[in-house]
Design a protein around this motif. Structure first.
Motif, mmCIF file in Angstrom:
data_model
loop_
_atom_site.group_PDB
_atom_site.id
_atom_site.type_symbol
_atom_site.label_atom_id
_atom_site.label_comp_id
_atom_site.label_asym_id
_atom_site.label_seq_id
_atom_site.Cartn_x
_atom_site.Cartn_y
_atom_site.Cartn_z
ATOM 1 N N ALA A 155 -3.673 6.169 -5.400
ATOM 2 C CA ALA A 155 -3.572 6.738 -6.751
ATOM 3 C C ALA A 155 -1.903 6.864 -7.090
ATOM 4 C CB ALA A 155 -4.344 7.981 -6.823
ATOM 5 N N TRP A 156 -1.148 7.282 -6.089
ATOM 6 C CA TRP A 156 0.263 7.353 -6.373
ATOM 7 C C TRP A 156 0.550 5.813 -6.768
ATOM 8 C CZ3 TRP A 156 4.753 5.284 -4.003
ATOM 9 C CH2 TRP A 156 5.651 5.821 -4.632
ATOM 10 N N GLY A 157 0.252 5.053 -6.109
ATOM 11 C CA GLY A 157 1.007 3.403 -6.382
ATOM 12 C C GLY A 157 0.482 3.407 -7.673
ATOM 13 N N GLN A 158 -0.700 3.392 -8.131
ATOM 14 C CA GLN A 158 -1.078 3.126 -9.422
ATOM 15 C C GLN A 158 -0.397 3.583 -10.612
ATOM 16 O OE1 GLN A 158 -5.840 3.124 -8.754
ATOM 17 N NE2 GLN A 158 -5.247 1.904 -10.806
ATOM 18 N N LEU A 159 0.577 4.590 -10.273
ATOM 19 C CA LEU A 159 1.394 5.222 -11.446
ATOM 20 C C LEU A 159 2.431 4.125 -11.819
ATOM 21 C CD1 LEU A 159 1.679 8.953 -9.867
ATOM 22 C CD2 LEU A 159 0.620 8.082 -12.095
ATOM 23 N N TYR A 160 2.692 3.193 -10.855
ATOM 24 C CA TYR A 160 3.950 2.406 -11.082
ATOM 25 C C TYR A 160 3.575 0.965 -10.866
ATOM 26 C CZ TYR A 160 6.114 6.901 -9.738
ATOM 27 O OH TYR A 160 6.306 8.016 -10.071
ATOM 28 N N ILE A 161 2.444 0.395 -10.393
ATOM 29 C CA ILE A 161 1.949 -0.964 -10.373
ATOM 30 C C ILE A 161 0.677 -0.975 -11.348
ATOM 31 C CG2 ILE A 161 3.238 -1.390 -8.380
ATOM 32 C CD1 ILE A 161 0.679 -1.543 -6.852
ATOM 33 N N PRO A 162 0.469 -2.188 -11.702
ATOM 34 C CA PRO A 162 -1.008 -2.489 -12.582
ATOM 35 C C PRO A 162 -2.128 -2.259 -11.588
ATOM 36 C CG PRO A 162 0.714 -4.347 -12.835
ATOM 37 C CD PRO A 162 1.399 -3.518 -11.553
ATOM 38 N N THR A 163 -3.275 -1.965 -12.090
ATOM 39 C CA THR A 163 -4.452 -1.783 -11.442
ATOM 40 C C THR A 163 -4.979 -3.065 -10.692
ATOM 41 O OG1 THR A 163 -5.552 -2.112 -13.648
ATOM 42 C CG2 THR A 163 -5.096 -0.022 -13.068
ATOM 43 N N GLY A 164 -4.803 -4.159 -11.568
ATOM 44 C CA GLY A 164 -5.220 -5.485 -11.032
ATOM 45 C C GLY A 164 -4.480 -5.731 -9.719
ATOM 46 N N LEU A 165 -3.208 -5.581 -9.586
ATOM 47 C CA LEU A 165 -2.492 -5.835 -8.341
ATOM 48 C C LEU A 165 -2.938 -4.785 -7.262
ATOM 49 C CD1 LEU A 165 -0.180 -7.152 -6.793
ATOM 50 C CD2 LEU A 165 1.591 -5.521 -7.952
ATOM 51 N N THR A 166 -3.226 -3.419 -7.435
ATOM 52 C CA THR A 166 -3.662 -2.433 -6.581
ATOM 53 C C THR A 166 -5.098 -3.009 -6.013
ATOM 54 O OG1 THR A 166 -2.721 -0.709 -7.971
ATOM 55 C CG2 THR A 166 -4.380 -0.305 -6.351
ATOM 56 N N SER A 167 -5.843 -3.664 -6.846
ATOM 57 C CA SER A 167 -7.058 -4.111 -6.315
ATOM 58 C C SER A 167 -6.937 -5.468 -5.546
ATOM 59 C CB SER A 167 -8.052 -4.550 -7.563
ATOM 60 O OG SER A 167 -7.655 -5.793 -8.235
ATOM 61 N N VAL A 168 -5.861 -6.285 -5.673
ATOM 62 C CA VAL A 168 -5.525 -7.303 -4.984
ATOM 63 C C VAL A 168 -5.032 -6.980 -3.447
ATOM 64 C CG1 VAL A 168 -4.049 -9.334 -4.597
ATOM 65 C CG2 VAL A 168 -4.898 -9.046 -6.690
ATOM 66 N N PHE A 169 -4.210 -5.842 -3.384
ATOM 67 C CA PHE A 169 -3.913 -5.423 -1.997
ATOM 68 C C PHE A 169 -5.270 -4.716 -1.643
ATOM 69 C CE2 PHE A 169 0.561 -4.778 -4.028
ATOM 70 C CZ PHE A 169 1.068 -5.981 -3.469
ATOM 71 N N ASN A 170 -5.748 -4.148 -2.248
ATOM 72 C CA ASN A 170 -6.939 -3.324 -1.474
ATOM 73 C C ASN A 170 -7.857 -4.586 -0.728
ATOM 74 O OD1 ASN A 170 -8.970 -1.202 -1.420
ATOM 75 N ND2 ASN A 170 -10.314 -2.617 -2.356
ATOM 76 N N ALA A 171 -8.018 -5.689 -1.445
ATOM 77 C CA ALA A 171 -8.879 -6.835 -0.651
ATOM 78 C C ALA A 171 -8.347 -7.464 0.550
ATOM 79 C CB ALA A 171 -8.701 -8.123 -1.696
ATOM 80 N N GLY A 172 -7.000 -6.817 0.905
ATOM 81 C CA GLY A 172 -6.442 -7.084 2.465
ATOM 82 C C GLY A 172 -7.108 -5.945 3.421
ATOM 83 N N THR A 173 -7.768 -5.148 2.920
ATOM 84 C CA THR A 173 -8.516 -4.254 4.101
ATOM 85 C C THR A 173 -9.038 -4.972 5.056
ATOM 86 O OG1 THR A 173 -8.578 -2.594 2.286
ATOM 87 C CG2 THR A 173 -10.207 -2.314 4.284
ATOM 88 N N ALA A 174 -10.165 -6.124 4.824
ATOM 89 C CA ALA A 174 -10.838 -6.568 5.840
ATOM 90 C C ALA A 174 -9.594 -7.434 6.853
ATOM 91 C CB ALA A 174 -11.682 -7.579 5.308
ATOM 92 N N ILE A 175 -8.510 -7.691 6.337
ATOM 93 C CA ILE A 175 -7.267 -8.467 7.077
ATOM 94 C C ILE A 175 -6.703 -7.495 8.117
ATOM 95 C CG2 ILE A 175 -5.326 -9.720 7.036
ATOM 96 C CD1 ILE A 175 -7.617 -11.354 5.763
ATOM 97 N N PHE A 176 -6.515 -6.476 7.463
ATOM 98 C CA PHE A 176 -5.830 -5.429 8.768
ATOM 99 C C PHE A 176 -6.839 -4.906 9.569
ATOM 100 C CE2 PHE A 176 -3.007 -5.002 5.053
ATOM 101 C CZ PHE A 176 -2.044 -5.324 5.573
ATOM 102 N N GLY A 177 -8.290 -4.726 8.990
ATOM 103 C CA GLY A 177 -9.446 -4.283 10.027
ATOM 104 C C GLY A 177 -9.628 -5.100 11.187
ATOM 105 N N VAL A 178 -9.527 -6.305 10.852
ATOM 106 C CA VAL A 178 -9.743 -7.280 12.056
ATOM 107 C C VAL A 178 -8.529 -7.195 13.010
ATOM 108 C CG1 VAL A 178 -9.449 -9.888 12.667
ATOM 109 C CG2 VAL A 178 -10.970 -9.281 10.818
ATOM 110 N N VAL A 179 -7.421 -6.932 12.695
ATOM 111 C CA VAL A 179 -6.260 -6.831 13.667
ATOM 112 C C VAL A 179 -6.231 -5.428 14.238
ATOM 113 C CG1 VAL A 179 -3.794 -6.632 13.421
ATOM 114 C CG2 VAL A 179 -4.814 -8.260 12.067
ATOM 115 N N VAL A 180 -6.657 -4.355 13.416
ATOM 116 C CA VAL A 180 -6.603 -3.241 13.960
ATOM 117 C C VAL A 180 -7.786 -2.928 15.203
ATOM 118 C CG1 VAL A 180 -6.799 -0.535 13.724
ATOM 119 C CG2 VAL A 180 -5.425 -1.994 12.185
ATOM 120 N N ALA A 181 -8.858 -3.657 14.664
ATOM 121 C CA ALA A 181 -10.051 -3.687 15.609
ATOM 122 C C ALA A 181 -9.764 -4.368 17.133
ATOM 123 C CB ALA A 181 -11.334 -4.296 15.071
ATOM 124 N N ALA A 182 -8.796 -5.478 16.750
ATOM 125 C CA ALA A 182 -8.453 -6.224 18.051
ATOM 126 C C ALA A 182 -7.529 -5.516 18.809
ATOM 127 C CB ALA A 182 -7.779 -7.528 17.605
#
Length: 307
Positions: A90-117
């Motif tokens: 929410a704080w980040g969305q004050l300064y960057i576009p909503t579309g860009l926020t959703s693109v970064f959010n798509a990286g959740t699964a990527i980080f999830g694999v690394v953290v789980a490993a």
């Protein structure tokens, strides 16, 4: 090899609906932030959604945990899966576009694999997973852009905050698997939102003061949307999809959310994204496809039959 959870038309329709619900949340949050401070925005989201889910739990007669250790685990889950990522994004969305926020959010699964490993013994980082994660990381880096790396400013910090939120999601996934596997999903979601409410309501009062309800109709509609539809309703639909299609199949929604958010941001907020964001999204999608592995197995199976 056949998919144990073949996709019916209803499942595809529900996946698209979930993508629209979550994709629209980025726009709704940004609209609410025009009048509501980010901490108060998050407090509204988790508090009212928790009440809705508890009403659902009561209506279904689902068992409610009584063990204090379980409630402690739910409090930590609320911190990792709601309070931290919702606040950072929410704080980040004050300064960057909503579309860009959703693109970064798509990286959740990527980080999830690394953290789980790193944290779970039964989650080995295979060559395929490592390749998918690496490509996904390149996608995130591409979406950030070289200018953000060279010049640290409020935009760069906002991007890093959103990425920090996705990393928190990854830790939440591991925490849930270790500590909350015995709970029904709906009760776990209600308890998690209760835990995050215990954190965010006091935080909002300290940071922003008492909330005001003298808000524009658009703001009320935005809050209502991300509370009722994009949080409470989306959690119920998400767990329904997992039961019907499996967790791996449901991950497809990760790829469907950014196009929805980007389109809504362009139509409503007149946002434009630089080409590197779309290139980063394409790399993220490729990384997620490699992580999933099923498309590659199908291609190998088809090639084997045709040879």
């Amino acid at each position: 090899m056949s998919d144990p959870h073949p996709f019916a038309g209803r499942i595809w329709a529900e996946l698209l609906l979930l993508a629209c619900l979550w994709g629209g949340s980025f726009l709704a949050i940004r609209l609410a932030l025009n009048e509501v401070p980010f901490a108060t925005s998050v407090a509204h989201r988790v508090f009212w959604a928790a009440l809705i889910l508890w009403a659902y739990v009561w209506w279904r007669g689902l068992p409610v945990p009584k063990d204090p250790q379980v409630w402690g685990a739910l409090l930590v889950m609320g911190l990792l899966n709601n309070a931290i990522p919702f606040s950072l994004m929410a704080w980040g969305q004050l300064y960057i576009p909503t579309g860009l926020t959703s693109v970064f959010n798509a990286g959740t699964a990527i980080f999830g694999v690394v953290v789980a490993a790193l944290l779970l013994r039964d989650e080995r980082l295979t060559l395929r997973k490592a390749a998918g994660a690496l490509i996904g990381f390149f996608g995130v880096a591409t979406a950030i852009g070289l200018d953000s790396v060279r010049h640290i400013d409020i935009t760069s910090l906002a991007q890093l905050a959103v990425i920090g939120g996705t990393i928190s999601y990854a830790f939440a996934s591991v925490w849930a698997r270790v500590h909350l596997s015995g709970l029904t999903p709906q009760v776990a979601a209600a308890g998690m939102l209760t835990g995050s409410s215990l954190i965010m309501v006091p935080a909002a009062l300290i940071l922003d003061g008492p909330p005001t309800f003298a808000l524009a109709a658009t703001t009320f509609a935005a809050i209502g949307y991300y509370v009722v539809f994009a949080t409470a309703g989306a959690y119920l639909l998400y767990y329904r999809l997992i039961a019907a299609a499996g967790a791996a199949n449901t991950m497809i929604v990760t790829l469907l959310i950014p196009p929805v958010s980007i389109l809504l941001g362009a139509i409503v907020l007149h946002e434009t994204l630089s080409p590197n964001v779309y290139a980063g999204l394409a790399l993220l999608a490729l990384g997620l496809i490699i992580l999933d592995g099923r498309l590659l197995r199908r291609q190998s199976f088809v090639s084997g039959r045709s040879s």
